[in-house]
Design a protein around this motif. Structure first.
Motif: not given
Length: 127
Positions: A25-43
Motif C-alpha cells: 500500500x502507498x504511504x501517502x494520505x489516501x490508501x488505494x482501498x479508500x481509507x484515509x490515514x487520519x482516521x487512525x489518529x486519536x480524536x
C-alpha cells in the motif's frame, strides 16, 4: 472458468482477485482501498473534568449510605417491629443507590490517588 450470471456477488468478488498479485500500500494520505490515514489518529476529545458526573457519584454514595444507616437505626430502635415497611423501603433505596455510587466512587478515588490503569475515561459522563 468465467462466472455465470447465476453466481452470487460474493463468488464474483472472490474469483476476481485470484490472479492479482499482492502490492504494498502507498504511504501517502489516501490508501488505494479508500481509507484515509487520519482516521487512525486519536480524536480531539474535550479533557475537562466532568464536575456534574462527580457530583452525581458523590450524591448517590452519600445518599445510599444515609438510607442504609437510617434503616439500621430504625431496625435497632423498633422493638415491636411496627415499622418494618419503612425499614425495608429504606434498605431497598439505599442498596439501589449505593451500588452504582460505591462502584464509581471507588473508581474516582483510584483516579484521585493516581493508580495505574484508572483514567477519567472509566467514568461514564452523565451530564
Amino acid at each position: 472458468m468465467f462466472p455465470t450470471k447465476t453466481d452470487s456477488r460474493r463468488r464474483l468478488n472472490a474469483t476476481a482477485y485470484l490472479n492479482v498479485e499482492n502490492t504494498k500500500a502507498a504511504a501517502d494520505t489516501t490508501e488505494p482501498d479508500g481509507f484515509v490515514n487520519e482516521q487512525w489518529t486519536a480524536p480531539n476529545v474535550d479533557e475537562s473534568t466532568p464536575w456534574k458526573t462527580i457530583a452525581i457519584i458523590i450524591t448517590l454514595f452519600i445518599g445510599g449510605t444515609t438510607c442504609i444507616c437510617c434503616a439500621a437505626l430504625d431496625w435497632l430502635a423498633d422493638a415491636n417491629q411496627n415499622r418494618s415497611d419503612r425499614i425495608w423501603a429504606l434498605i431497598i433505596i439505599g442498596v439501589l443507590t449505593i451500588i452504582p455510587g460505591g462502584y464509581y466512587f471507588y473508581i474516582l478515588s483510584c483516579i484521585l490517588m493516581r493508580r495505574q490503569g484508572y483514567t477519567m475515561d472509566d467514568i461514564r459522563r452523565l451530564g
